[in-house]
Design an enzyme around this catalytic site. Structure first.
Site, short mmCIF file in Angstrom:
data_model
loop_
_atom_site.label_atom_id
_atom_site.label_comp_id
_atom_site.label_asym_id
_atom_site.label_seq_id
_atom_site.Cartn_x
_atom_site.Cartn_y
_atom_site.Cartn_z
N PHE A 286 -9.57 1.06 -4.06
CA PHE A 286 -8.52 1.33 -3.07
C PHE A 286 -8.44 2.81 -2.75
O PHE A 286 -8.21 3.19 -1.61
CB PHE A 286 -7.17 0.80 -3.58
CG PHE A 286 -6.16 0.62 -2.51
CD1 PHE A 286 -6.18 -0.50 -1.70
CD2 PHE A 286 -5.18 1.58 -2.29
CE1 PHE A 286 -5.24 -0.68 -0.69
CE2 PHE A 286 -4.23 1.41 -1.30
CZ PHE A 286 -4.27 0.28 -0.49
N VAL B 102 -2.92 2.77 -8.93
CA VAL B 102 -1.78 2.25 -8.17
C VAL B 102 -0.79 3.40 -8.02
O VAL B 102 -0.30 3.94 -9.02
CB VAL B 102 -1.11 1.06 -8.89
CG1 VAL B 102 0.01 0.48 -8.02
CG2 VAL B 102 -2.13 -0.02 -9.23
N VAL B 103 -0.53 3.80 -6.77
CA VAL B 103 0.39 4.90 -6.48
C VAL B 103 1.69 4.31 -5.95
O VAL B 103 1.68 3.47 -5.05
CB VAL B 103 -0.22 5.89 -5.46
CG1 VAL B 103 0.76 7.02 -5.16
CG2 VAL B 103 -1.55 6.45 -5.97
N THR C 89 8.24 0.51 -1.64
CA THR C 89 8.64 -0.88 -1.87
C THR C 89 8.36 -1.28 -3.31
O THR C 89 7.81 -0.50 -4.08
CB THR C 89 7.86 -1.83 -0.93
OG1 THR C 89 6.48 -1.84 -1.34
CG2 THR C 89 7.97 -1.41 0.53
N HIS D 122 6.16 -3.20 -4.29
CA HIS D 122 4.74 -3.54 -4.44
C HIS D 122 4.13 -2.86 -5.66
O HIS D 122 3.35 -3.45 -6.40
CB HIS D 122 3.98 -3.17 -3.16
CG HIS D 122 2.57 -3.63 -3.15
ND1 HIS D 122 1.51 -2.77 -3.30
CD2 HIS D 122 2.04 -4.87 -3.02
CE1 HIS D 122 0.39 -3.45 -3.25
NE2 HIS D 122 0.67 -4.73 -3.09
N ARG E 18 -4.95 12.42 -14.04
CA ARG E 18 -5.33 11.35 -14.96
C ARG E 18 -6.78 10.91 -14.77
O ARG E 18 -7.43 10.47 -15.72
CB ARG E 18 -4.39 10.16 -14.80
CG ARG E 18 -3.04 10.41 -15.44
CD ARG E 18 -1.92 9.56 -14.88
NE ARG E 18 -0.66 9.87 -15.55
CZ ARG E 18 0.06 10.96 -15.36
NH1 ARG E 18 -0.35 11.89 -14.51
NH2 ARG E 18 1.18 11.16 -16.01
#
Length: 163
Positions: free
Chosen positions: A27, A88-89, A93, A95, A134
């Site tokens: 992603f 995943v940032v 929302t 999500h 990271r």
């Protein structure tokens, strides 16, 4: 028997020749490159060969792992360990929470149910800066950490199989 199952923190059980699966979510391509670099360096240093499977996002990682594990077992060349990599940032929302929690839960379920050593390198962050810190091997190296976790669990599995 308890002493036979105790290992030093720096367990050096040989894992060379093992076969690992890396499943990465592409992603965020640049961040993923850094995570993959760290994981590959750790596996290579341990003499472990690896295959890389790429999926669109973190939620697809567990399903891809299950599919790959089944295919590898049918082919007679099972994987000894798995490394999951993704980013995943947090957004505006829920999500973020759904993806973070469900991907982690599914990975844990896979690892326990399939008895497969698995390192979870899906980083969950609030900002791009945190992701880079990271992901980079020169900083927190979470890709390398995930590979080391998988290798540690593989060493434990091999050592306990002999006990």
């Amino acid at each position: 028997m308890a002493d036979a199952r105790r290992a030093p923190l720096k367990d050096r059980t040989d894992v060379s020749g093992a076969r690992a699966l890396i499943v990465e979510a592409r992603f965020y391509d640049d961040i993923q490159d850094a995570l993959l670099e760290g994981a590959v360096a750790e596996l290579s240093a341990a003499g472990v060969s690896y295959d890389v499977v790429t999926v669109p996002g973190a939620l697809e990682i567990p399903a891809a792992i299950a599919i790959a594990l089944d295919a590898a077992e049918r082919s007679g060349k099972p994987y000894d360990a798995v490394v999951a990599l993704g980013c995943v940032v947090r957004g505006d929302t829920i999500h973020f929470e759904i993806v973070s929690m469900e991907s982690s839960r599914a990975l844990m379920d896979l690892s326990v149910q399939r008895r497969v050593p698995l390192g979870n390198g899906i980083i969950t962050v609030n900002t791009d800066a945190q992701a880079w810190a990271r992901a980079r091997a020169s900083e927190l190296n979470k890709g390398g950490d995930a590979a080391r976790a998988a290798l540690t669990m593989l060493r434990i599995k091999r050592r306990l199989a002999k006990a």
